[in-house]
Design a protein around this motif. Structure first.
Motif, PDB file in Angstrom:
ATOM      1  N   ASP A  14       0.780  -0.605  -0.157  1.00  0.00           N
ATOM      2  CA  ASP A  14       0.093  -0.154   0.060  1.00  0.00           C
ATOM      3  C   ASP A  14       0.894   0.800   0.024  1.00  0.00           C
ATOM      4  O   ASP A  14       1.848   1.027   0.588  1.00  0.00           O
ATOM      5  CB  ASP A  14      -0.672   0.070   0.921  1.00  0.00           C
ATOM      6  N   VAL A  29       3.619   0.896  10.269  1.00  0.00           N
ATOM      7  CA  VAL A  29       2.920  -0.177   9.765  1.00  0.00           C
ATOM      8  C   VAL A  29       2.964  -0.218   8.358  1.00  0.00           C
ATOM      9  O   VAL A  29       2.610   0.363   7.852  1.00  0.00           O
ATOM     10  CB  VAL A  29       1.085  -0.080  10.094  1.00  0.00           C
ATOM     11  N   SER A  31       1.533  -2.768   5.226  1.00  0.00           N
ATOM     12  CA  SER A  31       0.527  -3.476   4.532  1.00  0.00           C
ATOM     13  C   SER A  31       0.287  -3.623   3.062  1.00  0.00           C
ATOM     14  O   SER A  31       1.002  -2.371   2.692  1.00  0.00           O
ATOM     15  CB  SER A  31      -0.399  -3.008   5.132  1.00  0.00           C
ATOM     16  N   LYS A  33      -1.011  -5.940   0.010  1.00  0.00           N
ATOM     17  CA  LYS A  33      -1.782  -7.362  -0.767  1.00  0.00           C
ATOM     18  C   LYS A  33      -1.152  -8.569  -1.457  1.00  0.00           C
ATOM     19  O   LYS A  33      -0.013  -8.087  -2.463  1.00  0.00           O
ATOM     20  CB  LYS A  33      -2.892  -6.755  -1.219  1.00  0.00           C
ATOM     21  N   PRO A 107      -5.250  -9.969   1.489  1.00  0.00           N
ATOM     22  CA  PRO A 107      -4.816  -8.458   2.184  1.00  0.00           C
ATOM     23  C   PRO A 107      -3.254  -8.465   2.989  1.00  0.00           C
ATOM     24  O   PRO A 107      -3.708 -10.013   4.278  1.00  0.00           O
ATOM     25  CB  PRO A 107      -5.366  -7.690   2.720  1.00  0.00           C
ATOM     26  N   PHE A 108      -2.538  -7.606   4.374  1.00  0.00           N
ATOM     27  CA  PHE A 108      -1.438  -8.264   4.484  1.00  0.00           C
ATOM     28  C   PHE A 108      -1.291  -7.045   5.616  1.00  0.00           C
ATOM     29  O   PHE A 108      -1.092  -6.094   5.081  1.00  0.00           O
ATOM     30  CB  PHE A 108      -0.183  -8.936   4.347  1.00  0.00           C
ATOM     31  N   SER A 109      -1.024  -7.499   7.165  1.00  0.00           N
ATOM     32  CA  SER A 109      -0.530  -5.523   7.371  1.00  0.00           C
ATOM     33  C   SER A 109       0.150  -6.523   9.105  1.00  0.00           C
ATOM     34  O   SER A 109      -0.545  -7.134  10.113  1.00  0.00           O
ATOM     35  CB  SER A 109      -1.830  -5.170   8.682  1.00  0.00           C
ATOM     36  N   GLN A 111       3.410  -4.538  11.581  1.00  0.00           N
ATOM     37  CA  GLN A 111       3.443  -3.396  13.036  1.00  0.00           C
ATOM     38  C   GLN A 111       5.264  -3.453  13.141  1.00  0.00           C
ATOM     39  O   GLN A 111       5.915  -4.498  12.970  1.00  0.00           O
ATOM     40  CB  GLN A 111       3.404  -2.706  14.554  1.00  0.00           C
TER      41      GLN A 111
END
Length: 407
Positions: A14, A29, A31, A33, A107-109, A111
């Motif tokens: 992103d 973070v 993030s 996909k 999706p992935f996220s 920190q």
């Protein structure tokens, strides 16, 4: 065949700008996909993500064990900064997941660690890299892997007391020709602060006192030193990244620089917190004395990412700063009338002897602007405020020099 079913396998981060890869710092973070595009229906066991970040160094040195015996000594070390795993697709009961033909996005996220990370870096003997790796497990097929790096730039705010402190020093030397003293040369130099950002101009205030019977040439250089450390041994690469030449100072004459300007090219920020890789900068003010070794004075520099803000602190977040002004992504390297000299031509003879005895030869650093990191570094810098003295690099009569501006 099974490979024909997978038309596309990609990692997409992103990003606030479509055509600009994202840049992160500690605590941010990350993030994005993972994209799968299947030509036909396919069975999948799992889709797993692994985020990693390492500083690594490695080099070899030849050793002699006698007149006819030689061997190679390896030096290597690494420091882990990030290790995060995440399962994006896997059935709870261990069965296969059947995916229909078409595009699938997962999706992935995660920190980044809150503790300070280290800026991404690529050098000859080491690197600091961060990446996301994804593995696709399918029955009766080899594991499909994909890996994509992302950039981390740790903020260095030059609006701190230690980096706003002025740097000054003086040095003198007795010039000798054929064992005969021919007078003394001295340098006194000062810069307004220790911290700067790429693209800024450093006003150099200096006085050169030539009490010899020969003319001397004053110069200034910005040098970069990359240090790689492994097993208690250091390997260094040095380079001159910017130069400034003054006017010849005649015999028994004195020359003063009233803020002579030397511009910082788009180099990477200082790296000071890594145990095995360091990137340091220095302003070296020198005097070339014909017939004898040069006199050199060093003033330490720190290349930051957050520029000087004399009218107040920032209110927006760090992440928004580097993506707000895309003009700096396209800023070209400043034109130079001639390429910087080799580092070996800048050091004094005493320093050259010292380096040779410690087994650390001075090397020219041809890759100062490495990878795409330089473009990201420039994003941090809003247009810097005017320098303390807007002085034309070309000398002018004293009564025509512009006045210094104070803030």
């Amino acid at each position: 065949m099974i490979f024909d079913k997978l038309k596309k396998f990609d990692i997409v981060f992103d990003s606030p700008e479509m055509d600009c890869p994202p840049v992160f710092s500690s605590g941010d973070v990350v993030s994005g996909k993972v994209v799968l595009d299947l030509s036909t229906e396919s069975k999948v066991e799992s889709l797993k993500l692994h985020a990693e970040g390492f500083a690594k160094v490695h080099w070899t040195e030849s050793r002699s064990a006698g007149s006819s015996t030689a061997y190679t000594q390896n030096y290597s070390d690494e420091v882990e900064y990030l290790n995060r795993r995440e399962v994006l697709l896997q059935a709870d009961n261990g069965e296969l997941t059947v995916l229909p033909a078409g595009r699938h996005e997962y999706p992935f996220s995660f920190q980044l660690p809150e503790e300070t990370l280290v800026t991404s870096f690529e050098g000859k003997h080491g690197s600091i890299r961060y990446w996301v790796k994804v593995k696709l497990h399918r029955p009766w097929a080899t594991v499909k892997k994909i890996k994509k790096e992302f950039t981390v730039i740790e903020p260095i705010d030059i609006n701190t007391p230690s980096l706003l402190a002025s740097q000054a020093g003086s040095k003198e030397k007795m010039a000798r020709i054929w064992y005969r003293n021919c007078g003394q040369v001295s340098i006194t130099a000062k810069i307004d602060r220790k911290g700067y950002t790429p693209g800024e101009v450093i006003p150099v205030f200096a006085e050169f006192d030539n009490s010899t019977s020969r003319s001397v040439m004053p110069k200034a250089f910005i040098t970069q030193t990359q240090t790689f450390i492994a097993r208690g041994t250091m390997k260094q690469k040095r380079a001159v990244v910017a130069t400034l030449s003054g006017d010849i100072v005649g015999a028994h004459r004195r020359e003063t620089w009233h803020g002579r300007a030397i511009k910082i090219p788009p180099v990477g920020p200082s790296i000071l917190q890594c145990r095995i890789i360091k990137v340091e900068y220095m302003l070296r003010v020198c005097v070339d004395v014909p017939g004898t070794s040069k006199l050199s004075l060093e003033l330490p520099l720190v290349m930051g990412t957050i520029p000087l803000h004399p009218f107040g602190s920032r209110t927006s977040s760090f992440s928004s700063q580097y993506s707000a002004n895309m003009e700096w992504l396209r800023m070209a390297i400043p034109e130079q009338p001639e390429p910087p000299p080799d580092y070996s031509s800048v050091v004094t003879e005493e320093e050259a002897v010292q380096n040779s005895t410690t087994g650390q030869p001075e090397e020219d650093l041809s890759g100062v602007l490495q990878r795409s990191l330089m473009a990201y570094v420039q994003e941090f810098r809003f247009r810097p405020p005017p320098v303390y003295c807007e002085v034309d690099p070309n000398p002018q009569p004293i009564n025509m020099r512009p006045r210094c501006m104070t803030y």
